[in-house]
Scaffold this active site. Structure first.
Site, PDB file in Angstrom:
ATOM      1  N   CYS A 291      -3.422   6.051   1.205  1.00  0.00           N
ATOM      2  CA  CYS A 291      -3.199   5.912  -0.907  1.00  0.00           C
ATOM      3  C   CYS A 291      -4.057   6.295  -1.504  1.00  0.00           C
ATOM      4  O   CYS A 291      -4.917   7.651  -1.580  1.00  0.00           O
ATOM      5  CB  CYS A 291      -1.960   5.520  -0.725  1.00  0.00           C
ATOM      6  SG  CYS A 291      -0.710   5.251  -2.088  1.00  0.00           S
TER       7      CYS A 291
ATOM      8  N   HIS B  24       1.961   5.002   4.312  1.00  0.00           N
ATOM      9  CA  HIS B  24       1.094   3.707   3.891  1.00  0.00           C
ATOM     10  C   HIS B  24       2.439   3.366   5.145  1.00  0.00           C
ATOM     11  O   HIS B  24       3.275   4.024   5.768  1.00  0.00           O
ATOM     12  CB  HIS B  24       2.238   2.922   2.820  1.00  0.00           C
ATOM     13  CG  HIS B  24       1.471   3.062   1.439  1.00  0.00           C
ATOM     14  ND1 HIS B  24      -0.236   2.125   1.562  1.00  0.00           N
ATOM     15  CD2 HIS B  24       1.404   3.440   0.519  1.00  0.00           C
ATOM     16  CE1 HIS B  24       0.075   2.658   0.693  1.00  0.00           C
ATOM     17  NE2 HIS B  24       0.574   3.131   0.063  1.00  0.00           N
TER      18      HIS B  24
END
Length: 482
Positions: free
Chosen positions: A331, A436
């Site tokens: 991310c 994630h």
């Protein structure tokens, strides 16, 4: 149906509220009761995607422990710190720009009707609601604006446990001081004290518990031993140096612990994986001997990138990659690995990236929040074991990332290994992805390390077993008795 509410209050942050609330959720769920967790307001950059948006990770795991479907009513307010004096305000799973812009003390009253409604809906739909407080209920400067501790306890008619960290020292003073600062009516809500993280001979506690009960009328219901490896993902802070499983270490993974790190709980499985050591890095010296370098999520990517450069960690990452070492960006970490961060919306900030992937990230006003099922295509180099592996995870990001047009024209290659979500460099040792939860997927762990971490179900059952062993017999049942 109208639930009995059991609430966990603490003498401070880090006292053990999240741990105890999770264990209580599993304890009552194992009795066949319909259980739901609740925390009115959580401040954390560890968040999970659920039905309706995002909530704090602690309530996500508490819901799983309760065998309930995670949803936004379980954590109606989530504050995500972006700087020392500023937080993004997430209400019922979605960013609320108006509340984000308000002064701190004005937010609570505006949010309280939503919080109250979520609480009463959960009470109406369940048999037990396990409520977690925040910080301490005795923060006298915050009491007038409280929407997470005593106001919730009163609204729910909660039977409260007050937990403290005995390992810090001064536990009896912490319990007595907290109790004494409460109003008489609020003291009556405290049904028991709990000592957490105890080490040593329990006989040495005597006659303290009885003396405290004589002063307050509140019994000591449980003394929980120190548990270095309980397996529950961390709620705040990073793991300590005991972050390695038993047996010879064959892989050292260094995670950069920048100031606004987010979703660090996704690395918890690595802590208990045979042969793996997890290190947290704040300087190049911390990362000595690392086999894998991870740039994790960030709630303030440009600011954390500045910090990375101030520490000299940008050069350390680049040198590790130049030697062929594995680098993973997740991310915000993916965004940092690219050529540039472009922010025309005032979301995060503009900055040149590390240039290890020929990508550019543009920050959008709308946030992407979703669960994602995907599969790696052909992955090259040191990450090749991921080829064809299906993975389940979640996305929380304002950034939109794509190959840099000028870099592509110049011949730079960004191999797309999950469409729109993951890329690697030409040599294959640098991998970046928006997903994630990579290390929470057993398929990924087995592909990369040949082993899997203990399941969450096992972790939750162990927590409940710990309560049964170390609480006064019958005390937990008495908490929910009519």
């Amino acid at each position: 149906m109208a639930a009995v509410c059991v609430m966990v209050l603490g003498t401070s942050s880090g006292a053990g509220k999240s741990w105890l609330a999770t264990a209580l959720c599993r304890h009552y769920a194992r009795q066949g009761l319909k259980v739901a967790p609740f925390k009115a307001q959580n401040m954390s950059n560890n968040a999970r995607v659920v039905q309706g948006g995002e909530i704090g990770s602690a309530q996500y795991f508490q819901s799983l422990a309760a065998r309930a479907e995670p949803e936004v009513r379980m954590n109606p307010v989530l504050l995500k710190p972006e700087a020392d004096t500023h937080s993004q305000y997430v209400l019922m799973g979605r960013v609320d720009a108006e509340l984000t812009a308000l002064p701190w003390r004005e937010r609570g009253e505006r949010a309280w009707p939503t919080v109250r409604r979520a609480l009463h809906e959960l009470i109406a739909e369940n048999e037990v609601v396990v409520i977690e407080g925040a910080g301490s209920p005795a923060e006298i400067n915050l009491m007038p604006n409280d929407i997470v501790n005593l106001r919730v306890a009163r609204e729910a008619g909660a039977r409260c446990l007050l937990v403290t960290d005995v390992d810090r020292g001064g536990a009896f003073a912490h319990l007595y001081g907290t109790w004494s600062l409460l109003a008489e009516a609020d003291r009556a809500l405290i049904r028991g004290f709990v000592l957490n993280k105890f080490r040593g001979d329990a006989a040495l506690l005597q006659p303290g518990p009885q003396q405290l009960q004589d002063l307050t009328g509140v019994p000591m219901l449980g003394v929980i031993p120190m548990q270095w490896r309980h397996g529950l993902p961390e709620e705040d802070g990073v793991f300590d140096d005991r972050s390695h499983a038993a047996g010879p270490v064959h892989t050292t993974i260094a995670v950069v612990a920048w100031p606004r790190i987010s979703n660090l709980d996704e690395f918890q499985p690595l802590k208990n994986l045979p042969g793996v050591r997890l290190k947290w890095v704040r300087s190049p010296a911390d990362g000595a001997g690392a086999d894998v370098v991870v740039l994790p999520g960030s709630k303030a990517t440009a600011a954390d990138l500045d910090w990375l450069r101030e520490q000299g960690l940008d050069r350390w990452v680049a040198e590790h990659a130049a030697r062929g070492g594995r680098v993973l960006g997740v991310c915000g970490g993916l965004q940092v690995l690219g050529e540039a961060l472009i922010d025309t919306e005032g979301i995060d900030g503009n900055a040149p990236g590390l240039g290890l992937l020929p990508l550019v990230t543009t920050f959008a006003r709308d946030k992407t929040v979703r669960r994602t099922e995907a599969a790696f295509t052909t992955v090259r180099g040191p990450w090749a074991a991921l080829s064809g592996v299906a993975v389940s995870g979640y996305e929380i990001h304002h950034g939109q990332t794509a190959p840099h047009p000028a870099m592509v024209a110049a011949g730079a290659v960004a191999h797309e290994v999950i469409p729109g979500l993951a890329w690697q460099n030409a040599d294959g040792n640098v991998l970046g992805l928006y997903l994630h939860g990579l290390f929470e997927d057993d398929r990924v762990l087995r592909a990369l390390f040949g082993a899997a971490a203990p399941t969450l179900e096992t972790v939750f059952d162990r927590l409940a077993d710990t309560l049964r062993e170390h609480f006064i017999p019958g005390a937990l049942d008495a908490l929910i008795a009519p």
